[in-house]
Design an enzyme around this catalytic site. Structure first.
Site: not given
Ligand code: DSN
Length: 478
Positions: A65, A67, A242, A271, A274, A280
């Site tokens: 942990y 935090e 974003d 994120t 991607k 992730r």
């Molecule tokens: N799930 C993501 C996407 O597929 O673009 C966005 O949250």
């Protein structure tokens, strides 16, 4: 023993240990690898992280942990987590040229919630505390607290609409972002389907948002963030970008200048799994002004940080700082353009008429199909995509009229532009062959479809040839 044999033995040992406790999970893990290896993955938001990134997630950091923030934790014994979080944040700052990086968010939605919280804290809570002559919220009287809550709940947010390519968290009504803010969405030009900056400015002048959100999850074009910042400045808004989808293209220096959000936005969220090809998870980058507010993300918005994932973010960010990653990022865009050209040359309709990022949004109405039918027919043929709305979609968000395609994953396997031309031909062939199943009253339905087994099998064979030429995790025998 060769490196490949040692690697395979290590994974075999790991899977045997899992098998001894819960064989179904070991079997599903093997099956997932086979599925990922054996299909053309064109989901625009997915990728393949490297084995070092995957390995970093499987350690005892999961058991700790932590935090709080580096050097300021609510638990003892966090010295190693401090190292991990510091290294990940250092890589993020240096890679993106950001003044401040927060690597704790567990996902993109968590990153966006953290950013909303920080912006509200900065622009609503802090001035209110000064006005109420309080140092922190716990010193407020009940009536001051009610006033503060009313102010928090009355702020405005403007983001791209879902069917123009925005994300649920950019103010979509049923999402928490559409409930915690008064929201308005901006769309795209009805003719060109491109962002119309003058229209966004006119709307922002009228609506006067506290937060202007830029970024997308299904818009196949680049955004001029310098223009978005001008709009934000003109109406006194905070510009939040974003970049979850295109973070890898920023990291890989394909999006530079006005297309790089970091120099223009107050707060940038992303994120890490991607186009950035990490584990992730999520991150927030910001100017120094917002650092103290974002740092309160955990425990005010987020649960305890996933230290094993922060460690994997550090490894992925180190990979993204290499020249090889820049080559990869450019190839992602080249491949998307080759895919788009291959489809258009066969008469397909693409939203905005093409792409200049990693996304191709195929409008499947010309094939007489809904997005749902197209997605399922492609899956039968070994091509994994996801259905997606197109602007002003007549089929709504469930059936949709589009299929979103993306090239980050196949590019990680080494697919080239000529491979993508073949993939375009396969997609077009399957969609031409698929037909909607008729309903009882003789009209085309929206869910079921017919596709001959021969077409599906032939496409699978063609896909297998390409996939074999570009193996996933070569040397790993499982
Ligand atoms: N799930 C993501 C996407 O597929 O673009 C966005 O949250």
């Amino acid at each position: 023993m060769t490196d490949a044999q040692a690697l395979s033995a290590a994974y075999q040992t790991m899977l045997s240990a899992i098998e001894a406790v819960e064989p179904r999970i070991a079997a599903a893990t093997r099956s997932e690898l086979a599925d990922q290896r054996g299909s053309l993955k064109l989901i625009a938001s997915e990728n393949y992280a490297s084995l070092p990134v995957l390995a970093t997630m499987g350690t005892w950091f999961s058991d700790k942990y932590a935090e709080g923030t580096v050097g300021h934790r609510f638990y003892a014994g966090c010295q190693n987590v401090d190292t991990v979080e510091s290294v990940a944040a250092e890589h993020a700052r240096e890679l993106f040229g950001a003044e401040y990086a927060y690597v704790q968010p567990h996902s993109g939605i968590d990153a966006n919630l953290t950013a909303f919280w920080a912006i509200l804290a900065h622009h609503v809570e802090t001035p209110a505390l000064q006005e109420f002559d309080a140092k922190n919220v716990s010193e407020l009287s009940e009536s001051d607290w009610q006033t503060l809550r009313a102010r928090f709940g009355n702020q405005r947010l403007m983001g791209m609409s879902l069917d123009a390519g925005g994300h649920l968290t950019h103010g979509f009504r049923p999402n928490i972002s559409g409930k915690m803010f008064h929201q308005q969405s901006y769309g795209t030009d009805p003719e060109t389907q491109l962002l119309d900056y003058d229209a966004v400015l006119a709307q922002a002048r009228e609506f006067k948002p506290l937060i202007l959100v830029a970024g997308y999850s299904a818009y196949p074009r680049r955004v001029n963030f310098a223009k978005m910042r001008e709009i934000a400045d003109e109406v006194g808004a905070v510009l939040m970008v974003d970049m979850a989808h295109f973070a890898g293209l920023v990291a890989g220096k394909v999006f530079t200048g006005d297309e790089d959000p970091i120099p223009h936005a107050h707060v940038v969220t992303t994120t890490t799994h991607k186009s950035l090809r990490g584990p992730r998870g999520g991150m927030v980058l910001a100017t120094g002004d917002y650092a103290a507010d974002v740092d309160r993300g955990c425990p005010m918005v987020l649960g305890g940080p996933l230290s094993h994932v922060m460690a994997a973010k550090a490894v992925a960010l180190a990979e993204a700082r290499t020249p090889e990653f820049q080559t990869y990022a450019q190839a992602v865009v080249d491949n998307a353009q080759a895919l788009a050209e291959g489809l258009m040359s066969r008469g397909a309709t693409l939203v905005t008429g093409g792409t200049d990022n990693h996304i191709v949004l195929l409008d499947v109405t010309g094939y007489g199909l809904t997005g749902r039918q197209a997605e399922s027919a492609l899956l039968d043929a070994g091509i994994v995509t996801n259905r997606n709305s197109v602007p002003n979609d007549p089929n709504g968000a469930w059936y949709t009229s589009g299929v979103r395609l993306g090239t980050p994953a196949l590019t990680s396997r080494g697919f080239t532009t000529s491979d993508m031309a073949e993939v375009a031909s396969m997609i077009d062939g399957v969609l031409r062959a698929a037909t909607p199943t008729l309903t009882k009253d003789g009209k085309p339905g929206k869910a079921k479809y017919d596709l001959s087994a021969d077409v599906a099998d032939d496409t699978r064979s063609g896909a297998a040839r390409l996939l074999d030429a570009h193996p996933l995790y070569p040397g790993l025998e499982l």
